[in-house]
Design a protein around this motif. Structure first.
Motif, PDB file in Angstrom:
ATOM      1  N   GLN A 107     -35.855   4.498  32.754  1.00  0.00           N
ATOM      2  CA  GLN A 107     -34.930   4.242  33.810  1.00  0.00           C
ATOM      3  C   GLN A 107     -35.962   3.039  34.405  1.00  0.00           C
ATOM      4  N   TYR A 108     -35.071   1.825  34.318  1.00  0.00           N
ATOM      5  CA  TYR A 108     -35.907   0.977  34.864  1.00  0.00           C
ATOM      6  C   TYR A 108     -35.212   0.481  36.202  1.00  0.00           C
ATOM      7  N   ASP A 109     -34.039   1.010  36.868  1.00  0.00           N
ATOM      8  CA  ASP A 109     -33.632   0.605  38.089  1.00  0.00           C
ATOM      9  C   ASP A 109     -33.808   1.610  39.200  1.00  0.00           C
ATOM     10  N   GLY A 110     -34.756   2.199  39.122  1.00  0.00           N
ATOM     11  CA  GLY A 110     -35.302   3.415  40.194  1.00  0.00           C
ATOM     12  C   GLY A 110     -35.666   4.335  39.535  1.00  0.00           C
ATOM     13  N   LEU A 111     -36.021   5.491  40.373  1.00  0.00           N
ATOM     14  CA  LEU A 111     -36.860   6.568  40.051  1.00  0.00           C
ATOM     15  C   LEU A 111     -35.780   7.910  39.524  1.00  0.00           C
ATOM     16  N   PRO A 112     -36.325   8.729  38.919  1.00  0.00           N
ATOM     17  CA  PRO A 112     -35.389   9.713  38.392  1.00  0.00           C
ATOM     18  C   PRO A 112     -35.003  10.719  39.632  1.00  0.00           C
ATOM     19  N   THR A 113     -33.742  11.115  39.911  1.00  0.00           N
ATOM     20  CA  THR A 113     -33.561  12.096  40.976  1.00  0.00           C
ATOM     21  C   THR A 113     -33.876  13.367  40.529  1.00  0.00           C
ATOM     22  N   ASP A 114     -33.893  14.479  41.325  1.00  0.00           N
ATOM     23  CA  ASP A 114     -34.006  15.748  40.825  1.00  0.00           C
ATOM     24  C   ASP A 114     -33.026  16.200  40.125  1.00  0.00           C
ATOM     25  N   ASP A 115     -31.645  15.840  40.422  1.00  0.00           N
ATOM     26  CA  ASP A 115     -30.382  16.404  39.811  1.00  0.00           C
ATOM     27  C   ASP A 115     -30.445  15.669  38.403  1.00  0.00           C
ATOM     28  N   LEU A 116     -30.989  14.478  38.183  1.00  0.00           N
ATOM     29  CA  LEU A 116     -31.089  13.962  37.010  1.00  0.00           C
ATOM     30  C   LEU A 116     -31.906  14.446  35.980  1.00  0.00           C
ATOM     31  N   LEU A 117     -33.174  14.857  36.591  1.00  0.00           N
ATOM     32  CA  LEU A 117     -34.323  15.649  35.884  1.00  0.00           C
ATOM     33  C   LEU A 117     -33.630  17.078  35.636  1.00  0.00           C
ATOM     34  N   HIS A 118     -32.945  17.769  36.327  1.00  0.00           N
ATOM     35  CA  HIS A 118     -32.489  19.065  36.155  1.00  0.00           C
ATOM     36  C   HIS A 118     -31.532  19.179  34.903  1.00  0.00           C
ATOM     37  N   SER A 119     -30.655  18.224  35.223  1.00  0.00           N
ATOM     38  CA  SER A 119     -29.483  18.007  33.980  1.00  0.00           C
ATOM     39  C   SER A 119     -30.016  17.825  32.828  1.00  0.00           C
ATOM     40  N   LEU A 120     -31.072  16.897  32.696  1.00  0.00           N
ATOM     41  CA  LEU A 120     -31.690  16.444  31.586  1.00  0.00           C
ATOM     42  C   LEU A 120     -32.327  17.604  30.927  1.00  0.00           C
ATOM     43  N   SER A 121     -33.065  18.563  31.715  1.00  0.00           N
ATOM     44  CA  SER A 121     -33.820  19.605  31.092  1.00  0.00           C
ATOM     45  C   SER A 121     -32.978  20.548  30.498  1.00  0.00           C
ATOM     46  N   ASN A 122     -31.658  20.870  31.038  1.00  0.00           N
ATOM     47  CA  ASN A 122     -30.822  21.650  30.219  1.00  0.00           C
ATOM     48  C   ASN A 122     -29.972  21.084  29.329  1.00  0.00           C
ATOM     49  N   ALA A 123     -29.871  19.801  29.005  1.00  0.00           N
ATOM     50  CA  ALA A 123     -29.243  19.225  27.980  1.00  0.00           C
ATOM     51  C   ALA A 123     -29.847  19.023  26.547  1.00  0.00           C
ATOM     52  N   PHE A 124     -31.454  18.896  26.965  1.00  0.00           N
ATOM     53  CA  PHE A 124     -32.316  18.534  25.785  1.00  0.00           C
ATOM     54  C   PHE A 124     -33.564  19.550  25.808  1.00  0.00           C
ATOM     55  N   LYS A 125     -33.878  19.976  24.546  1.00  0.00           N
ATOM     56  CA  LYS A 125     -34.949  20.816  24.535  1.00  0.00           C
ATOM     57  C   LYS A 125     -36.551  20.168  24.790  1.00  0.00           C
ATOM     58  N   GLU A 126     -36.249  18.859  24.110  1.00  0.00           N
ATOM     59  CA  GLU A 126     -37.704  17.965  24.469  1.00  0.00           C
ATOM     60  C   GLU A 126     -37.523  16.771  25.417  1.00  0.00           C
ATOM     61  N   ARG A 127     -37.845  16.393  26.418  1.00  0.00           N
ATOM     62  CA  ARG A 127     -37.613  15.283  27.132  1.00  0.00           C
ATOM     63  C   ARG A 127     -38.631  14.292  27.194  1.00  0.00           C
ATOM     64  N   ARG A 128     -38.496  12.943  27.335  1.00  0.00           N
ATOM     65  CA  ARG A 128     -39.530  11.989  27.729  1.00  0.00           C
ATOM     66  C   ARG A 128     -38.781  11.118  28.950  1.00  0.00           C
ATOM     67  N   ILE A 129     -39.561  10.714  29.831  1.00  0.00           N
ATOM     68  CA  ILE A 129     -39.131   9.888  30.777  1.00  0.00           C
ATOM     69  C   ILE A 129     -39.942   8.604  30.719  1.00  0.00           C
ATOM     70  N   VAL A 130     -39.211   7.280  30.912  1.00  0.00           N
ATOM     71  CA  VAL A 130     -39.622   6.256  30.601  1.00  0.00           C
ATOM     72  C   VAL A 130     -39.701   5.375  31.724  1.00  0.00           C
ATOM     73  N   LEU A 131     -40.672   4.850  32.489  1.00  0.00           N
ATOM     74  CA  LEU A 131     -40.499   3.755  33.713  1.00  0.00           C
ATOM     75  C   LEU A 131     -41.442   2.619  33.414  1.00  0.00           C
ATOM     76  N   SER A 132     -41.092   1.648  34.381  1.00  0.00           N
ATOM     77  CA  SER A 132     -41.902   0.588  34.139  1.00  0.00           C
ATOM     78  C   SER A 132     -42.039  -0.037  35.304  1.00  0.00           C
ATOM     79  N   PRO A 133     -43.288   0.326  35.999  1.00  0.00           N
ATOM     80  CA  PRO A 133     -43.929  -0.037  37.100  1.00  0.00           C
ATOM     81  C   PRO A 133     -44.267  -1.745  36.962  1.00  0.00           C
ATOM     82  N   GLY A 134     -44.727  -2.045  35.753  1.00  0.00           N
ATOM     83  CA  GLY A 134     -45.094  -3.435  35.562  1.00  0.00           C
ATOM     84  C   GLY A 134     -46.219  -3.960  36.082  1.00  0.00           C
TER      85      GLY A 134
END
Length: 203
Positions: free
Chosen positions: A54-81
């Protein structure tokens, strides 16, 4: 609809042996679409693993929750620069406060995801600003145990700093599309396509 077709394609890839699926926010502003997609995947049974860049903002709680239910393993990638918000404001697509970035790291890890952060060298970085970024990177690793990457960025045709190099303080080595084509056919892989003036030259 389109979300159901995407879910069908993801399950097809999983059946073919693809373990990790990579999602990037392109175009920006697609959080709602991803939440809808991940909720649909979860209803059909979670898949193995996902990387979400996600390079257009920060993950919302709704996004993290839905991702955690959809995949057994997850990685979030952010680019502060950079550690400096003023540099992010000039060069990056989004510019949250450092405290907000650290909050996103904590929320992502609390959801069960690992976190990877990317930093880079901006044209107007100095020894001092790079030192501040390096210090923040060390603090982030110590406080949060995140995976850190420092990478340089290759200039791309049509990018803002390719169209307005003087504004961003770079000297281009590739100007035309033919230059880019020649480079990618037989150029030096370490040539990023531009030169940044050193601090002595900037004075």
């Amino acid at each position: 609809g389109s979300v159901s077709r995407v879910e069908a394609e993801l399950r097809y890839l999983a059946r073919k042996g693809f373990h990790t699926l990579y999602f990037a926010f392109d175009p920006p502003g697609t959080t709602g679409l991803y939440v809808e997609l991940f909720e649909r995947v979860a209803r059909g049974g979670p898949l193995s693993a996902a990387v979400l860049e996600q390079y257009d903002g920060l993950p919302t709680d709704d996004l993290l929750h839905s991702l955690s239910n959809a995949f057994k393993e997850r990685r979030i990638v952010l680019s502060p620069g950079s550690a400096l918000p003023e540099l992010r404001a000039r060069h990056a697509l989004f510019n949250p406060a450092n405290a907000a970035i650290e909050d996103a790291i904590r929320r992502s890890q609390d959801s069960g995801a690992t976190v990877q952060l990317y930093f880079t060298l901006f044209p107007d970085d100095t020894v001092e600003t790079l030192s501040r970024t390096a210090a923040w990177m060390a603090e982030l690793r110590l406080r949060h145990g995140v995976d850190l990457q420092f990478v340089t960025i290759e200039v791309e045709p049509g990018a803002a700093w390719h169209l307005e190099p003087a504004r961003y303080g770079v000297e281009l080595r590739r100007r035309s599309f033919a230059d880019f084509l020649r480079h990618h056919l037989n150029g030096d892989p370490n040539d990023l396509g531009y030169r940044i003036h050193d601090e002595e030259e900037k004075r």
